[in-house]
Write a protein that holds these residues in place. Structure first.
Motif, PDB file in Angstrom:
ATOM      1  N   THR A 136       2.703   0.342   1.535  1.00 37.27           N
ATOM      2  CA  THR A 136       2.655   0.297   2.994  1.00 37.27           C
ATOM      3  C   THR A 136       3.970   0.854   3.509  1.00 37.27           C
ATOM      4  O   THR A 136       5.041   0.468   3.041  1.00 37.27           O
ATOM      5  CB  THR A 136       2.472  -1.150   3.502  1.00 37.27           C
TER       6      THR A 136
ATOM      7  N   ALA B 269       0.860   8.681   0.867  1.00 36.30           N
ATOM      8  CA  ALA B 269       1.255   7.836   1.995  1.00 36.30           C
ATOM      9  C   ALA B 269       2.205   8.585   2.930  1.00 36.30           C
ATOM     10  O   ALA B 269       2.070   8.514   4.162  1.00 36.30           O
ATOM     11  CB  ALA B 269       1.899   6.550   1.491  1.00 36.30           C
TER      12      ALA B 269
ATOM     13  N   ASP C 166      -1.224   2.380   5.193  1.00 37.63           N
ATOM     14  CA  ASP C 166      -1.514   1.814   3.873  1.00 37.63           C
ATOM     15  C   ASP C 166      -2.114   2.893   2.987  1.00 37.63           C
ATOM     16  O   ASP C 166      -2.960   3.666   3.432  1.00 37.63           O
ATOM     17  CB  ASP C 166      -2.507   0.648   3.989  1.00 37.63           C
ATOM     18  N   GLU C 167      -1.664   2.918   1.759  1.00 40.50           N
ATOM     19  CA  GLU C 167      -2.211   3.861   0.782  1.00 40.50           C
ATOM     20  C   GLU C 167      -2.315   3.138  -0.557  1.00 40.50           C
ATOM     21  O   GLU C 167      -1.451   2.347  -0.905  1.00 40.50           O
ATOM     22  CB  GLU C 167      -1.316   5.090   0.645  1.00 40.50           C
ATOM     23  N   SER C 168      -3.399   3.425  -1.275  1.00 40.62           N
ATOM     24  CA  SER C 168      -3.624   2.821  -2.591  1.00 40.62           C
ATOM     25  C   SER C 168      -3.935   3.905  -3.597  1.00 40.62           C
ATOM     26  O   SER C 168      -4.459   4.965  -3.246  1.00 40.62           O
ATOM     27  CB  SER C 168      -4.811   1.850  -2.545  1.00 40.62           C
TER      28      SER C 168
ATOM     29  N   SER D  88       6.321  -2.107   1.841  1.00 41.74           N
ATOM     30  CA  SER D  88       5.945  -2.903   0.669  1.00 41.74           C
ATOM     31  C   SER D  88       5.312  -2.021  -0.398  1.00 41.74           C
ATOM     32  O   SER D  88       4.722  -0.981  -0.099  1.00 41.74           O
ATOM     33  CB  SER D  88       4.977  -4.029   1.050  1.00 41.74           C
TER      34      SER D  88
ATOM     35  N   LEU E  13       1.749   0.909  10.870  1.00 38.67           N
ATOM     36  CA  LEU E  13       1.760   0.827   9.413  1.00 38.67           C
ATOM     37  C   LEU E  13       0.686   1.712   8.793  1.00 38.67           C
ATOM     38  O   LEU E  13      -0.445   1.772   9.274  1.00 38.67           O
ATOM     39  CB  LEU E  13       1.560  -0.617   8.958  1.00 38.67           C
TER      40      LEU E  13
ATOM     41  N   LYS F 266      -0.409  -0.300  -4.468  1.00 39.12           N
ATOM     42  CA  LYS F 266      -0.626  -0.274  -3.019  1.00 39.12           C
ATOM     43  C   LYS F 266       0.730  -0.133  -2.338  1.00 39.12           C
ATOM     44  O   LYS F 266       1.681  -0.847  -2.681  1.00 39.12           O
ATOM     45  CB  LYS F 266      -1.325  -1.542  -2.554  1.00 39.12           C
TER      46      LYS F 266
ATOM     47  N   ASN G 294      -6.723   1.148  -7.155  1.00 38.77           N
ATOM     48  CA  ASN G 294      -6.081   0.019  -6.455  1.00 38.77           C
ATOM     49  C   ASN G 294      -5.055  -0.734  -7.300  1.00 38.77           C
ATOM     50  O   ASN G 294      -4.733  -1.883  -7.010  1.00 38.77           O
ATOM     51  CB  ASN G 294      -7.121  -0.963  -5.909  1.00 38.77           C
TER      52      ASN G 294
END
Length: 107
Positions: free
Chosen positions: A43, A77, A32-34, A52, A30, A41, A38
């Protein structure tokens, strides 16, 4: 000569199997990027499947801002996932490639 060819074919099949196993494993890696603040977000898997998306309520008030956040964050991402994907698949392929003259660009 024939034995060498059979050995090469066996190594290629083994490499293909390793690459396929790596592709399956990348479904479980996985990324993850924000957004910078924030408020968004994301995933996704290393195979670039979105798992998500979390959106701060504040972003739901401004469609244009939300679209901008989605584009920027999804692109970041996807770039990360692509780097992981390419590195892992290249490593799996390189590991099993037989020594074929002229094909040393993968080594």
């Amino acid at each position: 000569m024939f034995g060498d060819m059979m050995n090469m074919m066996g190594k290629l099949k083994e490499t293909q199997k390793k690459v396929e196993e790596t592709k399956k494993r990348l479904d479980t890696v996985l990324i993850d990027e924000s957004s910078h603040d924030n408020k968004l977000k994301i995933t996704l898997t290393a195979n670039r499947t979105i798992k998500s998306i979390e959106i701060d309520d504040e972003l739901l008030q401004d469609k244009e801002q939300l679209e901008d956040y989605l584009i920027l964050t999804l692109n970041k991402a996807l770039e990360k996932a692509t780097k992981v994907n390419e590195a892992e698949l290249a490593a799996a392929a390189k590991e099993g490639l037989p020594n074929i003259p002229g094909m040393d660009m993968f080594k």
